[in-house]
Design a protein around this motif. Structure first.
Motif, PDB file in Angstrom:
ATOM      1  N   ILE A   1       0.851  -1.195   0.000  1.00 21.68           N
ATOM      2  CA  ILE A   1       0.000   0.000   0.000  1.00 21.68           C
ATOM      3  C   ILE A   1       0.890   1.249   0.000  1.00 21.68           C
ATOM      4  O   ILE A   1       1.714   1.439   0.883  1.00 21.68           O
ATOM      5  N   LEU A   2       0.695   2.082  -1.008  1.00 25.19           N
ATOM      6  CA  LEU A   2       1.467   3.315  -1.114  1.00 25.19           C
ATOM      7  C   LEU A   2       0.561   4.508  -0.876  1.00 25.19           C
ATOM      8  O   LEU A   2      -0.638   4.447  -1.138  1.00 25.19           O
ATOM      9  N   ALA A   3       1.131   5.589  -0.360  1.00 31.00           N
ATOM     10  CA  ALA A   3       0.364   6.828  -0.249  1.00 31.00           C
ATOM     11  C   ALA A   3       1.158   7.960  -0.875  1.00 31.00           C
ATOM     12  O   ALA A   3       2.380   7.989  -0.810  1.00 31.00           O
ATOM     13  N   LEU A   4       0.451   8.869  -1.498  1.00 33.61           N
ATOM     14  CA  LEU A   4       1.079  10.016  -2.133  1.00 33.61           C
ATOM     15  C   LEU A   4       0.369  11.268  -1.643  1.00 33.61           C
ATOM     16  O   LEU A   4      -0.693  11.602  -2.141  1.00 33.61           O
ATOM     17  N   PRO A   5       0.900  11.922  -0.617  1.00 36.42           N
ATOM     18  CA  PRO A   5       0.269  13.148  -0.155  1.00 36.42           C
ATOM     19  C   PRO A   5       0.671  14.311  -1.067  1.00 36.42           C
ATOM     20  O   PRO A   5       1.837  14.665  -1.128  1.00 36.42           O
ATOM     21  N   VAL A   6      -0.286  14.861  -1.763  1.00 36.35           N
ATOM     22  CA  VAL A   6       0.009  15.969  -2.673  1.00 36.35           C
ATOM     23  C   VAL A   6      -0.241  17.276  -1.943  1.00 36.35           C
ATOM     24  O   VAL A   6      -1.302  17.472  -1.358  1.00 36.35           O
ATOM     25  N   ILE A   7       0.766  18.151  -1.947  1.00 34.92           N
ATOM     26  CA  ILE A   7       0.618  19.439  -1.286  1.00 34.92           C
ATOM     27  C   ILE A   7       0.907  20.540  -2.298  1.00 34.92           C
ATOM     28  O   ILE A   7       1.911  20.483  -3.001  1.00 34.92           O
ATOM     29  N   GLY A   8       0.007  21.513  -2.370  1.00 36.43           N
ATOM     30  CA  GLY A   8       0.211  22.605  -3.313  1.00 36.43           C
ATOM     31  C   GLY A   8      -0.551  22.383  -4.598  1.00 36.43           C
ATOM     32  O   GLY A   8      -1.137  21.329  -4.815  1.00 36.43           O
ATOM     33  N   THR A   9      -0.527  23.413  -5.426  1.00 36.33           N
ATOM     34  CA  THR A   9      -1.307  23.341  -6.659  1.00 36.33           C
ATOM     35  C   THR A   9      -0.684  22.359  -7.643  1.00 36.33           C
ATOM     36  O   THR A   9       0.528  22.291  -7.782  1.00 36.33           O
ATOM     37  N   LEU A  10      -1.542  21.609  -8.289  1.00 36.77           N
ATOM     38  CA  LEU A  10      -1.075  20.673  -9.307  1.00 36.77           C
ATOM     39  C   LEU A  10      -1.114  21.348 -10.667  1.00 36.77           C
ATOM     40  O   LEU A  10      -2.169  21.748 -11.124  1.00 36.77           O
ATOM     41  N   ASP A  11       0.035  21.499 -11.298  1.00 34.29           N
ATOM     42  CA  ASP A  11       0.002  21.959 -12.682  1.00 34.29           C
ATOM     43  C   ASP A  11       0.558  20.830 -13.552  1.00 34.29           C
ATOM     44  O   ASP A  11       0.924  19.777 -13.046  1.00 34.29           O
ATOM     45  N   SER A  12       0.612  21.069 -14.830  1.00 30.24           N
ATOM     46  CA  SER A  12       0.980  19.983 -15.740  1.00 30.24           C
ATOM     47  C   SER A  12       2.359  19.409 -15.413  1.00 30.24           C
ATOM     48  O   SER A  12       2.535  18.193 -15.340  1.00 30.24           O
ATOM     49  N   ALA A  13       3.325  20.318 -15.201  1.00 29.54           N
ATOM     50  CA  ALA A  13       4.692  19.850 -14.974  1.00 29.54           C
ATOM     51  C   ALA A  13       4.761  19.022 -13.700  1.00 29.54           C
ATOM     52  O   ALA A  13       5.389  17.960 -13.664  1.00 29.54           O
ATOM     53  N   ARG A  14       4.087  19.506 -12.646  1.00 26.24           N
ATOM     54  CA  ARG A  14       4.133  18.784 -11.380  1.00 26.24           C
ATOM     55  C   ARG A  14       3.425  17.454 -11.479  1.00 26.24           C
ATOM     56  O   ARG A  14       3.884  16.461 -10.923  1.00 26.24           O
ATOM     57  N   THR A  15       2.276  17.459 -12.166  1.00 26.62           N
ATOM     58  CA  THR A  15       1.545  16.198 -12.290  1.00 26.62           C
ATOM     59  C   THR A  15       2.409  15.153 -12.956  1.00 26.62           C
ATOM     60  O   THR A  15       2.395  13.989 -12.578  1.00 26.62           O
ATOM     61  N   GLN A  16       3.174  15.607 -13.949  1.00 27.97           N
ATOM     62  CA  GLN A  16       4.063  14.690 -14.653  1.00 27.97           C
ATOM     63  C   GLN A  16       5.036  14.047 -13.666  1.00 27.97           C
ATOM     64  O   GLN A  16       5.224  12.831 -13.659  1.00 27.97           O
ATOM     65  N   VAL A  17       5.639  14.877 -12.818  1.00 25.16           N
ATOM     66  CA  VAL A  17       6.606  14.369 -11.839  1.00 25.16           C
ATOM     67  C   VAL A  17       5.913  13.435 -10.855  1.00 25.16           C
ATOM     68  O   VAL A  17       6.400  12.341 -10.551  1.00 25.16           O
ATOM     69  N   VAL A  18       4.735  13.884 -10.362  1.00 24.88           N
ATOM     70  CA  VAL A  18       3.969  13.079  -9.415  1.00 24.88           C
ATOM     71  C   VAL A  18       3.645  11.720 -10.018  1.00 24.88           C
ATOM     72  O   VAL A  18       3.871  10.672  -9.414  1.00 24.88           O
ATOM     73  N   MET A  19       3.144  11.766 -11.252  1.00 20.34           N
ATOM     74  CA  MET A  19       2.730  10.542 -11.933  1.00 20.34           C
ATOM     75  C   MET A  19       3.917   9.598 -12.092  1.00 20.34           C
ATOM     76  O   MET A  19       3.830   8.424 -11.730  1.00 20.34           O
ATOM     77  N   GLU A  20       5.027  10.152 -12.580  1.00 22.04           N
ATOM     78  CA  GLU A  20       6.184   9.305 -12.813  1.00 22.04           C
ATOM     79  C   GLU A  20       6.692   8.682 -11.530  1.00 22.04           C
ATOM     80  O   GLU A  20       6.982   7.480 -11.486  1.00 22.04           O
ATOM     81  N   SER A  21       6.793   9.505 -10.459  1.00 18.66           N
ATOM     82  CA  SER A  21       7.369   8.939  -9.241  1.00 18.66           C
ATOM     83  C   SER A  21       6.424   7.911  -8.626  1.00 18.66           C
ATOM     84  O   SER A  21       6.872   6.893  -8.106  1.00 18.66           O
TER      85      SER A  21
END
Lengths: 290, 122
Positions: free
Chosen positions: A174-194
């Protein structure tokens, strides 16, 4: 004729002859305008002014005061680059940085006036020449200043991007990904990849995306979230979105975003409970509550 | 007769190969009467829209032939590419690796336990 050869030579002569007075006046002028006392030492400032004055004098020696792109100005521009960049990093304000050049006007005009007190046309011409060149140098300083600032901002953004996408493991699988701050395209890309990479690395089948720290969700952010969820599903992991605040729930519905069959939970703990259930695990108390 | 078919894609798929795979697999399913198909694409690193559609098609075809299809081991980069291409493979079951895919197939299927899986490498 204003701006003629005579004016250029006059400017050079006046600068050349009055170097000492110019330097003293100029440093005094700047020390009085710089608000951040102690931000720069007088000796350092004197050094900077002295170097600049030397470079400036040799640049105008051949009477080229119109085109900054020629080789004579190279050294001056490079030195200004340096000064402006350091000042920007030291936290000087833009006007304080520009003052470095603009405060040179007063002593220079005084020197010109003294040299050509009797020759009004030459004085006017020389004044015009010096104003034109100093204005241009001042603008150049501003350009460099802004560029340095932008580099700093870009670097900070990069740092933030790296800092703000941790993928944590809550339990086996079970993994968790706490996202903090606004999601923009560039960040989503990083979030998605990691996230996807961690799913592969750990062989996790459930991933919880917690958006408690996301201030606003618009259609774009929702779309990014859906993409991440779909990509995870393609790899064989289920995603649960948690931490949806009441306002965000309202926004999502008002925007008509279809979250499809993505599992959504109000809090991270309820999402975790679902994940545990899926994996056939439970949390139990081993001690009676005090 | 095996219950499951395992298809491992170990080279970069080009269009012709994908077509051949589609033919072979459908023939094999009807021949063996397999109940489940595992497509292992863990070695696949580059996909385009055509290959994405082929994966989707192959699993749909297997379903028509009454075999559950599970796509296993998709690489993150491949998953991102497919999503960006808008190919979300609806209805296709997925799993992280062959083992998990096998477990998923066993779960969803009411067939007698059997271990002698047919194996066909491409």
């Amino acid at each position: 004729m204003i701006g003629g050869e005579a004016g250029k030579m006059a400017l050079y002569q006046a600068t050349q002859d009055n170097t000492k007075e110019l330097l003293a006046e100029w440093v005094k002028e700047q020390m009085s305008t710089i608000s951040k006392q102690g931000a720069i030492k007088e000796a350092d400032l004197r050094d900077q002014c002295d170097t600049f004055l030397h470079l400036f004098t040799s640049a105008i020696r051949h009477g080229n005061t119109t085109d900054l792109r020629t080789s004579e100005w190279d050294a001056v521009l490079r030195y200004l680059n340096e000064i402006s960049a350091t000042r920007s990093e030291q936290g000087f304000s833009p006007s304080e940085t520009a003052t470095f050049i603009f405060s040179f006007k007063k002593p220079l005009f005084t020197a010109l006036g003294k040299t050509y007190a009797s020759d009004a046309p030459a004085l006017a011409s020389a004044t015009w020449e010096s104003t034109a060149i100093l204005d241009r140098l001042g603008l150049y300083t501003m350009d460099v200043f802004l560029k340095t600032r932008e580099t700093i901002i870009a670097r900070q953004q990069e740092d933030m991007m790296e800092l703000s996408t941790p993928v944590v493991s809550l339990a086996e699988g079970i993994l968790a990904l706490p996202v903090i701050g606004t999601l923009d395209s560039a960040r989503t890309q990083v979030v998605m990849e990691s996230l996807l990479q961690r799913i592969v690395d750990t062989g996790s089948t459930v991933a919880i995306i917690d958006i408690t720290g996301v201030p606003t969700v618009d259609t774009l952010v929702a779309q990014h979230l859906l993409k991440t969820v779909t990509a995870a599903r393609l790899m064989g992991a289920d995603c649960i979105i948690s931490g949806i605040r009441p306002q965000i729930a309202q926004t999502i519905v008002h925007l008509g975003v279809d979250l499809g069959d993505v599992i959504t939970k109000a809090t991270l703990s309820s999402a975790f409970a679902v994940a545990l259930q899926r994996k056939g695990m439970t949390i139990s108390r081993i001690k009676a509550q005090a | 007769m095996g219950d499951f078919l395992l298809v491992t894609i170990q080279v970069d798929m080009h269009d012709r190969l994908a077509m051949t795979l589609q033919d072979d697999l459908t023939t094999k399913i009807s021949q063996t009467g397999a109940f489940g198909v595992l497509i292992d694409i863990s070695a696949l690193e580059i996909v385009d829209s055509f290959i994405g559609r082929m994966i989707s098609n192959i699993s749909s075809m297997s379903r028509v032939l009454d075999a559950q299809t599970v796509v296993v081991g998709m690489q993150p980069a491949v998953a991102i590419t497919l999503v960006e291409l808008g190919l979300t493979l609806p209805g296709v079951k997925t799993a992280l690796d062959v083992e998990k895919g096998m477990a998923l197939l066993r779960e969803t299927m009411v067939v007698p336990e059997s271990d002698d899986d047919d194996r066909q490498d491409i």
